[in-house]
Design an enzyme around this catalytic site. Structure first.
Site, PDB file in Angstrom:
ATOM      1  N   LYS A 169      -3.784 -10.874   8.579  1.00  0.00           N
ATOM      2  CA  LYS A 169      -3.152 -10.523   9.565  1.00  0.00           C
ATOM      3  C   LYS A 169      -3.301  -8.846   8.126  1.00  0.00           C
ATOM      4  O   LYS A 169      -4.000  -8.189   8.813  1.00  0.00           O
ATOM      5  CB  LYS A 169      -1.906  -9.903  10.055  1.00  0.00           C
ATOM      6  CG  LYS A 169      -1.284  -8.357  10.663  1.00  0.00           C
ATOM      7  CD  LYS A 169       0.335  -8.322  10.565  1.00  0.00           C
ATOM      8  CE  LYS A 169       1.191  -8.561   9.676  1.00  0.00           C
ATOM      9  NZ  LYS A 169       1.577  -7.251   9.298  1.00  0.00           N
ATOM     10  N   ASN A 170      -2.313  -8.419   7.728  1.00  0.00           N
ATOM     11  CA  ASN A 170      -2.457  -7.940   6.643  1.00  0.00           C
ATOM     12  C   ASN A 170      -3.572  -7.764   5.659  1.00  0.00           C
ATOM     13  O   ASN A 170      -4.004  -6.681   5.125  1.00  0.00           O
ATOM     14  CB  ASN A 170      -1.643  -7.900   5.337  1.00  0.00           C
ATOM     15  CG  ASN A 170      -0.128  -8.002   6.082  1.00  0.00           C
ATOM     16  OD1 ASN A 170      -0.037  -7.108   7.240  1.00  0.00           O
ATOM     17  ND2 ASN A 170       1.203  -7.893   5.623  1.00  0.00           N
ATOM     18  N   CYS A 195       8.473  -3.101  10.897  1.00  0.00           N
ATOM     19  CA  CYS A 195       9.426  -4.046  11.325  1.00  0.00           C
ATOM     20  C   CYS A 195      10.696  -3.264  10.285  1.00  0.00           C
ATOM     21  O   CYS A 195      10.545  -2.466   9.328  1.00  0.00           O
ATOM     22  CB  CYS A 195       9.288  -5.231  10.960  1.00  0.00           C
ATOM     23  SG  CYS A 195       8.283  -6.079  11.521  1.00  0.00           S
ATOM     24  N   ARG A 240      10.975   2.610   4.455  1.00  0.00           N
ATOM     25  CA  ARG A 240       9.444   2.482   3.951  1.00  0.00           C
ATOM     26  C   ARG A 240       8.504   3.436   4.094  1.00  0.00           C
ATOM     27  O   ARG A 240       8.481   4.476   4.364  1.00  0.00           O
ATOM     28  CB  ARG A 240       8.612   1.428   5.458  1.00  0.00           C
ATOM     29  CG  ARG A 240       9.654   0.786   5.981  1.00  0.00           C
ATOM     30  CD  ARG A 240       8.863  -0.687   5.195  1.00  0.00           C
ATOM     31  NE  ARG A 240       7.982  -1.252   5.186  1.00  0.00           N
ATOM     32  CZ  ARG A 240       7.206  -2.090   6.198  1.00  0.00           C
ATOM     33  NH1 ARG A 240       7.774  -3.159   7.007  1.00  0.00           N
ATOM     34  NH2 ARG A 240       6.114  -2.789   5.368  1.00  0.00           N
ATOM     35  N   PRO A 241       9.339   4.502   2.438  1.00  0.00           N
ATOM     36  CA  PRO A 241       9.274   5.739   2.103  1.00  0.00           C
ATOM     37  C   PRO A 241       7.573   6.075   2.436  1.00  0.00           C
ATOM     38  O   PRO A 241       6.965   4.445   1.715  1.00  0.00           O
ATOM     39  CB  PRO A 241       9.680   5.871   0.857  1.00  0.00           C
ATOM     40  CG  PRO A 241       9.996   4.612   0.324  1.00  0.00           C
ATOM     41  CD  PRO A 241      10.280   4.058   1.027  1.00  0.00           C
ATOM     42  N   ASP A 277       6.265   8.214  -0.424  1.00  0.00           N
ATOM     43  CA  ASP A 277       5.936   8.950  -1.477  1.00  0.00           C
ATOM     44  C   ASP A 277       4.820   8.296  -2.251  1.00  0.00           C
ATOM     45  O   ASP A 277       4.191   9.317  -2.840  1.00  0.00           O
ATOM     46  CB  ASP A 277       7.712   9.020  -2.190  1.00  0.00           C
ATOM     47  CG  ASP A 277       8.058   7.797  -2.776  1.00  0.00           C
ATOM     48  OD1 ASP A 277       8.115   6.928  -1.893  1.00  0.00           O
ATOM     49  OD2 ASP A 277       8.130   7.279  -3.956  1.00  0.00           O
ATOM     50  N   ASP A 320       7.335 -12.072   1.918  1.00  0.00           N
ATOM     51  CA  ASP A 320       7.451 -11.658   3.399  1.00  0.00           C
ATOM     52  C   ASP A 320       7.346 -13.685   3.583  1.00  0.00           C
ATOM     53  O   ASP A 320       7.457 -14.386   4.987  1.00  0.00           O
ATOM     54  CB  ASP A 320       6.129 -11.360   3.851  1.00  0.00           C
ATOM     55  CG  ASP A 320       5.145 -10.419   3.618  1.00  0.00           C
ATOM     56  OD1 ASP A 320       6.416  -9.726   4.006  1.00  0.00           O
ATOM     57  OD2 ASP A 320       4.150 -10.049   4.102  1.00  0.00           O
ATOM     58  N   ARG A 379       3.783  -9.939  16.835  1.00  0.00           N
ATOM     59  CA  ARG A 379       2.673  -8.547  15.756  1.00  0.00           C
ATOM     60  C   ARG A 379       2.576  -9.794  14.842  1.00  0.00           C
ATOM     61  O   ARG A 379       0.845  -8.965  14.259  1.00  0.00           O
ATOM     62  CB  ARG A 379       3.863  -7.993  15.062  1.00  0.00           C
ATOM     63  CG  ARG A 379       4.324  -7.242  16.398  1.00  0.00           C
ATOM     64  CD  ARG A 379       5.864  -6.099  15.707  1.00  0.00           C
ATOM     65  NE  ARG A 379       5.385  -5.178  14.931  1.00  0.00           N
ATOM     66  CZ  ARG A 379       4.783  -4.513  13.699  1.00  0.00           C
ATOM     67  NH1 ARG A 379       6.264  -3.861  13.984  1.00  0.00           N
ATOM     68  NH2 ARG A 379       4.217  -3.806  13.066  1.00  0.00           N
TER      69      ARG A 379
HETATM   70  N1  EPU Z   1       7.203   1.834  -1.511  1.00  0.00           N
HETATM   71  C1  EPU Z   1       8.139   3.379  -1.723  1.00  0.00           C
HETATM   72  N2  EPU Z   1       7.270   4.114  -1.683  1.00  0.00           N
HETATM   73  C2  EPU Z   1       6.467   4.297  -0.897  1.00  0.00           C
HETATM   74  C3  EPU Z   1       5.462   2.469  -0.549  1.00  0.00           C
HETATM   75  C4  EPU Z   1       6.796   1.608  -0.780  1.00  0.00           C
HETATM   76  O1  EPU Z   1       9.662   3.214  -2.333  1.00  0.00           O
HETATM   77  O2  EPU Z   1       5.089   5.156  -0.458  1.00  0.00           O
HETATM   78  C5  EPU Z   1       8.305   0.403  -1.944  1.00  0.00           C
HETATM   79  C6  EPU Z   1       8.700   0.214  -0.648  1.00  0.00           C
HETATM   80  O3  EPU Z   1      10.247   0.585  -0.256  1.00  0.00           O
HETATM   81  C7  EPU Z   1       8.800  -1.405  -1.444  1.00  0.00           C
HETATM   82  C8  EPU Z   1       7.953  -1.526  -2.769  1.00  0.00           C
HETATM   83  O4  EPU Z   1       7.787  -0.277  -2.886  1.00  0.00           O
HETATM   84  O5  EPU Z   1      10.264  -1.607  -1.895  1.00  0.00           O
HETATM   85  C9  EPU Z   1       6.981  -3.116  -1.898  1.00  0.00           C
HETATM   86  O6  EPU Z   1       6.575  -1.235  -1.011  1.00  0.00           O
HETATM   87  P1  EPU Z   1       4.288  -1.890  -0.387  1.00  0.00           P
HETATM   88  O7  EPU Z   1       4.643  -0.280  -0.746  1.00  0.00           O
HETATM   89  O8  EPU Z   1       3.609  -2.795  -1.292  1.00  0.00           O
HETATM   90  O9  EPU Z   1       4.839  -2.502   1.067  1.00  0.00           O
HETATM   91  P2  EPU Z   1       3.492  -2.156   2.392  1.00  0.00           P
HETATM   92  O10 EPU Z   1       2.245  -1.819   1.129  1.00  0.00           O
HETATM   93  O11 EPU Z   1       4.572  -1.364   3.066  1.00  0.00           O
HETATM   94  C10 EPU Z   1       2.496  -4.407   2.875  1.00  0.00           C
HETATM   95  C11 EPU Z   1       2.841  -5.508   4.028  1.00  0.00           C
HETATM   96  C12 EPU Z   1       3.911  -6.092   4.317  1.00  0.00           C
HETATM   97  C13 EPU Z   1       4.114  -6.943   3.314  1.00  0.00           C
HETATM   98  C14 EPU Z   1       4.949  -6.048   1.509  1.00  0.00           C
HETATM   99  C15 EPU Z   1       4.779  -6.480  -0.101  1.00  0.00           C
HETATM  100  C16 EPU Z   1       1.235  -4.432   5.205  1.00  0.00           C
HETATM  101  C17 EPU Z   1       0.814  -3.629   6.705  1.00  0.00           C
HETATM  102  N3  EPU Z   1       2.262  -4.434   4.951  1.00  0.00           N
HETATM  103  O12 EPU Z   1       3.896  -3.578   3.104  1.00  0.00           O
HETATM  104  O13 EPU Z   1       3.294  -6.819   5.131  1.00  0.00           O
HETATM  105  O14 EPU Z   1       5.815  -7.525   3.330  1.00  0.00           O
HETATM  106  O15 EPU Z   1       2.971  -5.320   1.888  1.00  0.00           O
HETATM  107  O16 EPU Z   1       4.086  -7.278   0.018  1.00  0.00           O
HETATM  108  O17 EPU Z   1       0.261  -4.875   4.552  1.00  0.00           O
HETATM  109  C18 EPU Z   1       4.246  -8.589   6.924  1.00  0.00           C
HETATM  110  O18 EPU Z   1       3.406  -8.374   7.316  1.00  0.00           O
HETATM  111  O19 EPU Z   1       5.522  -8.972   7.236  1.00  0.00           O
HETATM  112  C19 EPU Z   1       5.010  -7.419   6.011  1.00  0.00           C
HETATM  113  C20 EPU Z   1       6.184  -6.373   6.192  1.00  0.00           C
END
Ligand code: EPU
Length: 417
Positions: A22-23, A116, A121-122, A124, A304, A397
């Site tokens: 999925k990701n 989720c 989920r910032p 920034d 995950d 999902r």
């Molecule tokens: N973060 C920030 N600012 C940002 C982006 C992230 O502070 O602008 C923080 C997040 O709050 C978190 C950390 O950085 O503490 C890591 O977040 P990341 O950006 O890596 O997560 P993501 O890209 O939003 C993806 C997957 C998630 C998976 C995470 C970590 C997708 C669509 N989602 O999320 O998948 O848990 O990476 O590996 O690719 C799932 O599939 O159930 C899922 C939640």
């Protein structure tokens, strides 16, 4: 709202084939915005997040065809740089449309993405990356408007590793003029798979050294065909549920190199298994040992899998520890497990102790996010008696035909909607 009625107690037995990740596919749909030629994806999972991303793609003017597990995307007629509010708020991955739209149109209008409920989920890191590339960001009441005069490459640094942030930077820089260097980049297999597709489309991306991608922008990206890698989280979830019911299952399309630490943890706690190329076979166990799970970015233990792995810790003899370092609110499912009789001490938003072995009893529980939902299904299958799990649409999902696959392995699950 959907729900599952489950009668626990059956060990799972049989074989299950794992779908594409999925990701990975979600970001590849956004990558199709970068070209006006056909992008063909194979091994596409039938999960609702894919449908949401396709809706956004179509809303922008993109066209697509679904043929079983093949997806043919064509971005030639994309005319809009505005993301649809309702759908983008449904899922986190919608944010990866920002990079390609900014590269193609020099502007994007987007809303804060949803996803989720696993804590704040910032975005920034994404905005800061675009700013480093020279973009101007206006934050209106409800939405962001990001614009850039001429997409040009540069060196960008993330404050911390971010999966979708890295993907956005890659998706922008492949068409930006000159060279870009993305530092403190994510190395997850799904990011590598996106890079593999982009390279087939003609992008010039090199892995430089630990956590660093070097990109040389090209003028145009062309058509490509790509088979999506198997979903490592889904494969490991089935392995866990198989072991948690003390069953005997074979998981096809399981790539051990993407699940290195997970396999080490399985071995450490005493789950017997064997690997034959891309098949993982889980055998029944006698007893399990406690351990400590610390979630980290790849190649660390995936966040995950934190919730699913708790099912095995519940059965281990002694005290296990969970330390969730990535998200602020990913331990709430433990309260549902406690309702089922689990002996768990939640210290704070990141730390918990699990005292095993716990005998679970069936009850009414609520799925809170996709991974927590799959975990509760596993818990209900381990438990004595009947359980009802609410909000199971969240599981669909990211897990293709989850309940049907479990039923084929001998689980007693009825789906109601
Ligand atoms: N973060 C920030 N600012 C940002 C982006 C992230 O502070 O602008 C923080 C997040 O709050 C978190 C950390 O950085 O503490 C890591 O977040 P990341 O950006 O890596 O997560 P993501 O890209 O939003 C993806 C997957 C998630 C998976 C995470 C970590 C997708 C669509 N989602 O999320 O998948 O848990 O990476 O590996 O690719 C799932 O599939 O159930 C899922 C939640």
């Amino acid at each position: 709202m959907a729900e599952y009625k489950i009668i626990g107690g059956n060990p799972l037995i049989g074989e299950v084939k794992i779908e594409g990740a999925k990701n990975a596919v979600l970001k590849m749909i956004a990558a199709a915005v970068l070209s006006d030629e056909e992008i063909i994806l194979e091994n596409v999972p039938k999960v609702s997040d894919v449908q949401s991303m396709l809706q956004i793609f179509k809303d922008l003017g993109g066209e697509y065809k679904e043929e079983d597990s093949r997806l043919i995307l064509n971005g030639a007629k994309i005319h809009s740089y505005k993301l649809n509010e309702e759908i983008t708020k449904k899922l986190r991955a919608s944010i990866v449309f920002a990079g390609p739209l900014l590269a193609r149109f020099g502007r994007v209008q987007m809303f804060h993405p949803g996803g989720c409920s696993i804590g704040p989920r910032p975005i920034d890191y994404h905005l800061k990356a675009f700013t480093q590339f020279g973009a101007k960001i206006k934050n209106y009441d409800k939405y962001y408007e990001i614009s850039i005069r001429k997409p040009k490459g540069t060196t960008i640094y993330f404050d911390d590793v971010t999966v979708t942030g890295t993907e956005n930077a890659l998706l922008f820089s492949v068409l930006a003029q000159g060279e870009s260097s993305i530092r403190l980049a994510a190395l997850e297999p799904e990011v590598q798979d996106l890079i593999a597709l982009l390279k087939k489309m003609g992008a010039n991306i090199k892995f430089h050294s630990f956590g660093r991608y070097e990109v040389r922008g090209v003028k145009k990206l062309h058509s490509a065909k790509h088979k999506i890698l198997p979903d490592r989280i889904v494969g490991a979830t089935f392995a866990i549920i198989g072991a948690a019911t003390n069953g005997h299952i074979r998981i096809k399309n399981f790539l051990p190199e993407h699940n290195d630490l997970f396999l080490f943890k399985l071995k450490e706690i005493g789950v017997p298994y064997q690997i034959y190329q891309d098949v993982l076979e889980i055998f029944p166990h006698k007893s399990l040992k406690p351990t400590k799970i610390v979630t980290r970015v790849f190649p660390g233990f995936p966040t995950d899998l934190q919730a699913p792995f708790s099912l095995l810790l519940l059965q281990a003899e002694g005290k296990s520890r969970i330390f969730e370092t990535i998200f602020d609110s990913r331990l709430k499912y433990l309260l549902e497990l406690k309702k089922m009789g689990a002996n768990i001490e939640i210290i704070d938003n990141h730390n918990a102790y699990i005292y095993g072995p716990s005998k679970l009893k069936g009850c009414e529980i609520k799925s809170l996010d996709l991974r927590a939902g799959a975990t509760l299904v596993g818990a209900a299958l381990m438990a004595e008696g009947n359980s009802t799990i609410y909000n199971t649409e969240l599981i669909e999902r990211g897990y293709e035909n989850f309940s049907q696959k479990l039923v084929l392995l001998g689980a007693n699950i009825k789906e109601l909607s």
